[in-house]
Design a protein around this motif. Structure first.
Motif, PDB file in Angstrom:
ATOM      1  N   ASP A 226       0.843  -1.205   0.000  1.00  0.00           N
ATOM      2  CA  ASP A 226       0.000   0.000   0.000  1.00  0.00           C
ATOM      3  C   ASP A 226       0.869   1.241   0.000  1.00  0.00           C
ATOM      4  O   ASP A 226       2.031   1.188   0.398  1.00  0.00           O
ATOM      5  CB  ASP A 226      -0.890   0.004   1.252  1.00  0.00           C
TER       6      ASP A 226
ATOM      7  N   TYR B  55      -8.950  -8.996  -6.263  1.00  0.00           N
ATOM      8  CA  TYR B  55      -9.900  -8.105  -5.600  1.00  0.00           C
ATOM      9  C   TYR B  55     -11.327  -8.310  -6.112  1.00  0.00           C
ATOM     10  O   TYR B  55     -11.673  -7.818  -7.185  1.00  0.00           O
ATOM     11  CB  TYR B  55      -9.434  -6.646  -5.810  1.00  0.00           C
TER      12      TYR B  55
ATOM     13  N   HIS C 269      -9.720  -3.159  -6.558  1.00  0.00           N
ATOM     14  CA  HIS C 269      -8.719  -2.476  -5.739  1.00  0.00           C
ATOM     15  C   HIS C 269      -9.044  -0.975  -5.717  1.00  0.00           C
ATOM     16  O   HIS C 269      -9.449  -0.414  -6.732  1.00  0.00           O
ATOM     17  CB  HIS C 269      -7.343  -2.740  -6.358  1.00  0.00           C
TER      18      HIS C 269
ATOM     19  N   ASP D 218      -8.778  -3.960 -13.562  1.00  0.00           N
ATOM     20  CA  ASP D 218      -8.234  -4.630 -12.385  1.00  0.00           C
ATOM     21  C   ASP D 218      -8.142  -6.142 -12.635  1.00  0.00           C
ATOM     22  O   ASP D 218      -7.138  -6.784 -12.292  1.00  0.00           O
ATOM     23  CB  ASP D 218      -9.151  -4.343 -11.186  1.00  0.00           C
TER      24      ASP D 218
ATOM     25  N   LYS E 120      -0.949 -11.190 -13.725  1.00  0.00           N
ATOM     26  CA  LYS E 120      -0.165 -11.782 -12.630  1.00  0.00           C
ATOM     27  C   LYS E 120      -0.062 -13.292 -12.848  1.00  0.00           C
ATOM     28  O   LYS E 120       0.990 -13.889 -12.628  1.00  0.00           O
ATOM     29  CB  LYS E 120      -0.837 -11.500 -11.276  1.00  0.00           C
TER      30      LYS E 120
HETATM   31  C1  LIG Z   1      -4.000 -11.800   0.121  1.00  0.00           C
HETATM   32  C2  LIG Z   1      -3.413 -10.441   0.389  1.00  0.00           C
HETATM   33  C3  LIG Z   1      -2.259 -10.333   1.167  1.00  0.00           C
HETATM   34  C4  LIG Z   1      -1.677  -9.080   1.418  1.00  0.00           C
HETATM   35  N1  LIG Z   1      -0.539  -9.014   2.190  1.00  0.00           N
HETATM   36  C5  LIG Z   1       0.059  -7.817   2.411  1.00  0.00           C
HETATM   37  C6  LIG Z   1       1.275  -7.718   3.165  1.00  0.00           C
HETATM   38  O1  LIG Z   1       1.809  -8.712   3.654  1.00  0.00           O
HETATM   39  N2  LIG Z   1       1.825  -6.486   3.346  1.00  0.00           N
HETATM   40  C7  LIG Z   1       1.259  -5.357   2.810  1.00  0.00           C
HETATM   41  O2  LIG Z   1       1.824  -4.267   2.993  1.00  0.00           O
HETATM   42  N3  LIG Z   1       0.115  -5.416   2.079  1.00  0.00           N
HETATM   43  C8  LIG Z   1      -0.501  -6.610   1.869  1.00  0.00           C
HETATM   44  N4  LIG Z   1      -1.650  -6.677   1.129  1.00  0.00           N
HETATM   45  C9  LIG Z   1      -2.245  -5.438   0.616  1.00  0.00           C
HETATM   46  C10 LIG Z   1      -1.673  -5.079  -0.772  1.00  0.00           C
HETATM   47  O3  LIG Z   1      -0.296  -4.753  -0.649  1.00  0.00           O
HETATM   48  C11 LIG Z   1      -2.467  -3.889  -1.287  1.00  0.00           C
HETATM   49  O4  LIG Z   1      -3.774  -4.284  -1.618  1.00  0.00           O
HETATM   50  C12 LIG Z   1      -1.808  -3.102  -2.401  1.00  0.00           C
HETATM   51  O5  LIG Z   1      -2.437  -1.820  -2.491  1.00  0.00           O
HETATM   52  C13 LIG Z   1      -1.880  -3.750  -3.780  1.00  0.00           C
HETATM   53  O6  LIG Z   1      -1.085  -4.840  -3.864  1.00  0.00           O
HETATM   54  P1  LIG Z   1      -1.118  -5.767  -5.197  1.00  0.00           P
HETATM   55  O7  LIG Z   1      -0.047  -6.759  -5.037  1.00  0.00           O
HETATM   56  O8  LIG Z   1      -2.482  -6.243  -5.487  1.00  0.00           O
HETATM   57  O9  LIG Z   1      -0.689  -4.649  -6.278  1.00  0.00           O
HETATM   58  P2  LIG Z   1      -0.817  -4.576  -7.831  1.00  0.00           P
HETATM   59  O10 LIG Z   1      -1.193  -5.865  -8.435  1.00  0.00           O
HETATM   60  O11 LIG Z   1       0.424  -3.932  -8.321  1.00  0.00           O
HETATM   61  O12 LIG Z   1      -2.069  -3.595  -8.034  1.00  0.00           O
HETATM   62  C14 LIG Z   1      -2.096  -2.280  -7.491  1.00  0.00           C
HETATM   63  C15 LIG Z   1      -2.940  -1.369  -8.379  1.00  0.00           C
HETATM   64  O13 LIG Z   1      -2.297  -1.187  -9.648  1.00  0.00           O
HETATM   65  C16 LIG Z   1      -3.080  -1.711 -10.725  1.00  0.00           C
HETATM   66  N5  LIG Z   1      -2.139  -2.526 -11.506  1.00  0.00           N
HETATM   67  C17 LIG Z   1      -1.728  -3.803 -11.277  1.00  0.00           C
HETATM   68  N6  LIG Z   1      -0.804  -4.183 -12.174  1.00  0.00           N
HETATM   69  C18 LIG Z   1      -0.605  -3.117 -12.981  1.00  0.00           C
HETATM   70  C19 LIG Z   1       0.250  -2.892 -14.090  1.00  0.00           C
HETATM   71  N7  LIG Z   1       1.085  -3.841 -14.518  1.00  0.00           N
HETATM   72  N8  LIG Z   1       0.224  -1.660 -14.676  1.00  0.00           N
HETATM   73  C20 LIG Z   1      -0.619  -0.689 -14.226  1.00  0.00           C
HETATM   74  N9  LIG Z   1      -1.459  -0.865 -13.165  1.00  0.00           N
HETATM   75  C21 LIG Z   1      -1.445  -2.052 -12.561  1.00  0.00           C
HETATM   76  C22 LIG Z   1      -4.197  -2.540 -10.095  1.00  0.00           C
HETATM   77  O14 LIG Z   1      -5.400  -2.446 -10.823  1.00  0.00           O
HETATM   78  C23 LIG Z   1      -4.332  -1.908  -8.707  1.00  0.00           C
HETATM   79  O15 LIG Z   1      -5.205  -0.814  -8.743  1.00  0.00           O
HETATM   80  C24 LIG Z   1      -2.273  -7.913   0.873  1.00  0.00           C
HETATM   81  C25 LIG Z   1      -3.456  -8.024   0.108  1.00  0.00           C
HETATM   82  C26 LIG Z   1      -4.009  -9.260  -0.140  1.00  0.00           C
HETATM   83  C27 LIG Z   1      -5.277  -9.349  -0.954  1.00  0.00           C
END
Ligand SMILES: Cc1cc2nc3c(=O)[nH]c(=O)nc-3n(C[C@H](O)[C@H](O)[C@H](O)COP(=O)(O)OP(=O)(O)OC[C@H]3O[C@@H](n4cnc5c(N)ncnc54)[C@H](O)[C@@H]3O)c2cc1C
Length: 295
Positions: free
Chosen positions: A108, A146, A150, A159, A166
């Motif tokens: 985040d 999500y 998200h 999304d 991924k």
């Molecule tokens: C099961 C689970 C475990 C979690 N564990 C933790 C943890 O241990 N520590 C922590 O700090 N947080 C954790 N989180 C929260 C997570 O880090 C947040 O939800 C964060 O804001 C997004 O992470 P993500 O990996 O989904 O990001 P991403 O997949 O990078 O997505 C983030 C945003 O960018 C967009 N996006 C994705 N890929 C791209 C791309 N290639 N180009 C442009 N836009 C893109 C998506 O639509 C989304 O709006 C967890 C969430 C879940 C569901």
């Protein structure tokens, strides 16, 4: 063992813990892990602190859980606010310590920052981190998805497209953000399957700790609290114990419906507390899961 191999054989029940802020809370956390181990979880995971302070503890705790319990483990890893080199070093250490599974996340935005700003020398999205892990390690990889999009997502379709990417990059299964209305989960799974996502999708459920806490977390994650649940929680604003019981009833019903409808797995956001998850699992006595001991 890779969690994907476990998911190929059985539906999973798993628990997520977070490293405590203070080291002296670690023994209490391990007591909780120990007590919840009687439910024979398919795996346990340890989150990775966004702020950085507890990051080293994630590695230490996940290695200890692997060594001291019968459950498989998964380390969370976020790439926000770190260079690629720093993230790579964590992966080398986890791999060297015998950890076989990671969930690759972006993380985040830091507190007080509305939008996410990637580090110049860092990974920008989970997709990039997953690609890096896939190319350099033989670790099992999970990713987040999500059911309610998200909070920063352009829209639900985009999304979902990133969730598919991924998987294309190497995520072997997905775990959902918490949700309180199963219809959101089922609609998401239908859309994901139509979009060609064919890996297991594990449902993330978070029991209620208190009315204020669940409202804060749900709003941060962009998760709706259904009106019926919200009304019941409103009646327990000043009574955390009552709110917890409302939550146990709600999450039990959610988990039962998900299990009956064939969900690939249920991942409990345990919040380092055992009471609610124990009560829910005892209520459920899930058929097909190795399950808790009779006592
Ligand atoms: C099961 C689970 C475990 C979690 N564990 C933790 C943890 O241990 N520590 C922590 O700090 N947080 C954790 N989180 C929260 C997570 O880090 C947040 O939800 C964060 O804001 C997004 O992470 P993500 O990996 O989904 O990001 P991403 O997949 O990078 O997505 C983030 C945003 O960018 C967009 N996006 C994705 N890929 C791209 C791309 N290639 N180009 C442009 N836009 C893109 C998506 O639509 C989304 O709006 C967890 C969430 C879940 C569901």
């Amino acid at each position: 063992m890779k969690i994907r191999d476990i998911l190929n054989r059985q539906r999973t029940v798993s628990f997520e813990f977070f490293p405590p802020r203070e080291r002296d809370r670690i023994p209490a956390m391990f007591r909780t892990i120990d007590r919840l181990s009687v439910f024979r979880p398919s795996f346990m995971s340890v989150t990775y602190g966004a702020g950085g302070s507890t990051r080293a503890l994630t590695e230490e705790i996940v290695v200890r859980v692997k060594r001291e319990t019968d459950a498989e483990v998964m380390a969370h890893l976020t790439c926000s606010a770190q260079s690629k080199e720093a993230v790579h070093s964590v992966l080398v250490r986890l791999d060297g310590a015998g950890i076989e599974n990671v969930i690759a996340l972006r993380g985040d935005p830091p507190k007080g920052q509305a939008t996410f700003v990637p580090q110049a020398a860092g990974f920008e999205h989970a997709t990039e981190l997953i690609r890096h892990i896939k190319r350099n390690f033989s670790l099992g990889i999970a990713a987040a998805c999500y059911p309610e999009p998200h909070p920063e997502a352009v829209d639900a379709k985009t999304d979902l497209e990133y969730a598919r990417r991924k998987v294309d990059e190497g995520a072997e299964f997905l775990i959902t953000q918490l949700f309180y209305d199963n219809r959101d989960f089922h609609a998401f799974v239908d859309r994901a399957r139509q979009a060609g996502i064919d890996v297991p999708i594990v449902a993330g459920l978070m029991p209620v700790v208190s009315t204020s806490q669940i409202r804060r977390i749900a709003s941060m994650c962009g998760a709706k609290i259904p009106p019926d649940l919200n009304r019941k929680l409103e009646e327990c604003v000043d009574d955390d114990e009552a709110a917890r019981e409302v939550g146990i009833e709600h999450t039990t019903a959610q988990a039962r419906e998900l299990w009956d409808s064939g969900v690939d797995g249920i991942h409990f956001y345990v919040l380092n507390r055992r009471y609610s998850v124990s009560a829910i699992l005892r209520n459920l006595a899930l058929p097909g899961h190795k399950g808790p001991p009779k006592d």
